[in-house]
Design a protein around this motif. Sequence first.
Motif, PDB file in Angstrom:
ATOM      1  N   VAL A  14      -1.404  -6.964   3.690  1.00  0.00           N
ATOM      2  CA  VAL A  14      -2.587  -6.009   3.297  1.00  0.00           C
ATOM      3  C   VAL A  14      -3.541  -6.201   4.488  1.00  0.00           C
ATOM      4  N   GLY A  44      -3.523   0.857   2.463  1.00  0.00           N
ATOM      5  CA  GLY A  44      -2.587   1.768   2.551  1.00  0.00           C
ATOM      6  C   GLY A  44      -3.088   2.972   2.943  1.00  0.00           C
ATOM      7  N   SER A  93       0.738   5.608   1.224  1.00  0.00           N
ATOM      8  CA  SER A  93       0.952   5.683   2.370  1.00  0.00           C
ATOM      9  C   SER A  93       2.119   6.669   2.776  1.00  0.00           C
ATOM     10  N   GLY A 109       0.828  -1.183  -0.021  1.00  0.00           N
ATOM     11  CA  GLY A 109       0.029  -0.128   0.198  1.00  0.00           C
ATOM     12  C   GLY A 109       0.839   1.259  -0.038  1.00  0.00           C
ATOM     13  N   ALA A 122     -11.011  -2.973   2.151  1.00  0.00           N
ATOM     14  CA  ALA A 122      -9.862  -3.709   2.129  1.00  0.00           C
ATOM     15  C   ALA A 122      -9.903  -5.323   2.758  1.00  0.00           C
ATOM     16  N   ALA A 133      -4.803  -3.488  -1.407  1.00  0.00           N
ATOM     17  CA  ALA A 133      -3.636  -3.136  -0.731  1.00  0.00           C
ATOM     18  C   ALA A 133      -3.584  -1.692  -0.936  1.00  0.00           C
ATOM     19  N   CYS A 134      -4.225  -1.036  -1.875  1.00  0.00           N
ATOM     20  CA  CYS A 134      -3.984   0.458  -1.918  1.00  0.00           C
ATOM     21  C   CYS A 134      -5.124   1.243  -0.823  1.00  0.00           C
TER      22      CYS A 134
END
Length: 377
Positions: free
Chosen positions: A177, A233, A129, A125, A201, A229-230
């Motif tokens: 994640v 993050g 971040s 992420g 997520a 994952a994003c």
Amino acid sequence: MYTFNLGAKIYMSECSLDPVLEGRQNVLIITDKFIAESGLVKYVTDHLDKISAAYSIFSDVHPDPDTGTVTAALEAMEKQNADCIIAMGGGSPIDTAKAVRFFWETKLGQPQVHFIVIPTTSGTGSEVSAYAVITDKEKGAKYPLISDRLLPDAAVLDAALVVSVPPQVTADTGIDVLTHALEAFVSIKHSDFSDAMAEKAIQLICHNLPVVYKDGKNLEARQSVHDAACMAGIAFSNAGLGLNHAMAHALGAKFHIPHGRANGILLPYVMKFNAGCETKLTDTAQRYATMAHVLRIEGSSIRQSSLALIRAVKGLVERIGIPTTIRAAGIAKEEFEAELNTLADLAMADRTLATNPVKPTKEEVIELFRGAYHGEL
């Protein structure tokens, strides 16, 4: 007062790099040797050639980037005199690029540069971040950097770049994640906004990580994990992390266990501690019970629901081939015990501990490490 920073402009799924690279004239690409030598870096360089941009490639990045790697990349930055950094790869190239941008602008006083991240793993992420982790090899420690100046300007999430990731790397990064999202969800700095990102997520990972572990070419599931994952993050960059990451940083630095795998090993044990399952239920147990409800695995009480979530996490760790104990990761008992006090000291000094919902003592951290070594859940 809480703030919520979304950070990078995010480009998702199959997309042209034309709008991402528009106006870029002088670029330093920071990546690793595999991406450079396998030709995957052409994903970027072909577009840079098309717009006649000058660029150079710094590919001397290894897992767990250290201070020496950052220094060498800064020298490459100075030589190229770049106005844009593109990080392409997993957490190591991205963390290296973040440190380069940070020191270039804040310590060396150079002009601000545009920063683009193209992740090729679904885990850190890091593309959204405000965190980076750099290793000091001499001290055998990992140091998290935390600053809004580490936030990229743009991120490209293209699942086509991660379909060839091996199953074990998929597992290690995917469980990272889940750890990001769960720690952000129970952090003392969580908010409605970070909760929304963390919750989605967690759902996406729990439903899709086992799928891509078995079938890496499932592009739809890959994109879901990549997006998760994003989102995780964004969640932890705003809400913070916790004890699990503090312990994983120490464990990974001392025994060279991949970061995500270290998180996965420790996660059920830390969750049980945070929930107070063996002593007195904490407010965190209610948060876990809420997430159990979201995943439709809740029990008849807060305690049963939080335990259901912990069991579900442990089951996921097992299904994707991650060891469930430190011993199973290949660490000899004598070696582990010899480092135990140092592990606890490193964890207690880690900045990610600040937002954990339960403040542990050093003795409790030692017992947690021991429990995770022997499998005492």
